[in-house]
Design an enzyme around this catalytic site. Structure first.
Site, short mmCIF file in Angstrom:
data_model
loop_
_atom_site.label_atom_id
_atom_site.label_comp_id
_atom_site.label_asym_id
_atom_site.label_seq_id
_atom_site.Cartn_x
_atom_site.Cartn_y
_atom_site.Cartn_z
NE ARG A 122 35.73 38.76 40.83
CZ ARG A 122 36.79 37.78 40.69
NH1 ARG A 122 36.09 37.60 39.59
NH2 ARG A 122 37.28 37.59 42.60
CE LYS A 187 31.15 37.21 32.43
NZ LYS A 187 31.98 37.79 33.52
NE ARG A 322 41.19 30.97 34.81
CZ ARG A 322 41.94 31.77 33.93
NH1 ARG A 322 43.28 30.96 33.97
NH2 ARG A 322 42.38 32.98 34.51
#
Length: 324
Positions: A122, A187, A322
């Site tokens: 992204r 992640k 975040r």
């Protein structure tokens, strides 16, 4: 020609046995020097190939390559008949399907690759794509109601992936709005959706998924954020052919649900795995920053944030979520 030669070289080395450089040169009808150059390129792509004088070349560990026939067979067992194109080397699985719009691609058609030379995430970020280490999967989905039908699409796909990992691999993963999948705060996977509108009432989407399966050490050194992979999480290797088939089946199920009812039936499923739910967060758009408390998502896929006592929706785009 170069691509075909490298693919042949990979297949010959995949079993993890020594093969002499001269034998490879003879079988592939090139010089020993050419073999040496191609081996260097393959090492740069993420294959761990070493050489021993008098024995030849060998992969440090054998690899099980993606197999179109195995994938199709597993999909049929899962009651899916999606076409799957498997590539050894490609620029990007998303780009492969986008180039085929609108007439040379079937609804639900998937593309999977061992290696992407131009994988991306992204906001134009590069996606690390070492050879044979992860899963690089893209799927085409027609949007019969136009671009508005894309709202919440990445969230539906994230829910699908999380359910496959939970139900088939006993993994407790988290979802980060709008397109990331986390494991223990790191992640594990990312989703990239690209859209193409042909008319007001018809559009096309290509859904890309990058999932870390077994992160090579040299690739890990180039990643600027905490990461996780399936091998570490499970303590054992994963059959990527089976994994890919289960993911395609799971994603198709959620896409059909989303097409019929939108995101509404899945909002509760998202909340159960929402990484930031009820936590303080920052929402960054360019130079602007909004602080508040994450309150999940709404039926259209917008992020809900409590900002100074008022719940506000924020939609996707060039924004980043975040922890505060």
């Amino acid at each position: 020609m170069v691509k075909i030669l490298r693919e042949q070289l990979i297949r010959k080395l995949s079993q993890g046995r020594f093969i002499s450089g001269q034998l490879l040169a003879d079988e592939l009808a090139v010089s020993r020097a050419a073999i040496s150059k191609h081996i260097k390129v393959l090492n740069d792509m993420g294959l761990d190939i070493f050489s021993v004088k008098g024995k030849g070349y060998r992969l440090a560990n054998p690899i099980t390559l993606l197999d179109e026939q195995q994938l199709s067979h597993k999909l049929l067992q899962l009651k899916c008949d999606n076409r799957v194109d498997v590539h050894t080397i490609i620029d990007s699985t998303n780009s492969y399907l986008m180039r085929r719009l609108p007439n040379n691609v079937l609804n639900g058609q998937a593309c999977i690759a061992e290696y992407q030379s131009a994988g991306r995430g992204r906001r134009g970020k590069q996606w690390q794509s070492p050879f044979g280490s992860h899963l690089y999967l893209s799927l085409y989905w027609q949007l019969n109601q136009g671009l508005s039908a894309a709202m919440g699409l990445s969230l539906a796909v994230g829910i699908a992936v999380s359910e496959v990992l939970a139900n088939d691999y006993a993994m407790d993963v988290q979802l980060k709005w709008p397109n990331d999948i986390y494991y223990q705060g790191r992640k594990l996977a990312g989703i990239l959706i690209e859209l193409d509108a042909q008319s007001e009432d018809s559009a096309h989407s290509v859904i890309g998924l990058g999932l870390n399966v077994h992160m090579p050490k040299h690739s890990a050194e180039e990643i600027d954020q905490p990461w996780a992979d399936l091998t570490q999480a499970l303590g054992e290797g994963v059959d990527r052919n089976i994994l890919a088939a289960k993911l395609i089946a799971g994603i198709m199920n959620k896409l059909e649900l989303h097409q019929q009812f939108g995101l509404a039936p899945m909002v509760t499923d998202w909340r159960k795995r929402d990484f930031f739910y009820n936590k303080p967060v920052r929402l960054i758009t360019g130079s602007k920053e909004v602080r508040g408390t994450c309150q999940g998502i709404n039926n259209k896929g917008a992020l809900l944030m409590d900002v100074d006592g008022i719940t506000q929706p924020f939609y996707g785009g060039e924004i980043s979520l975040r922890g505060a």
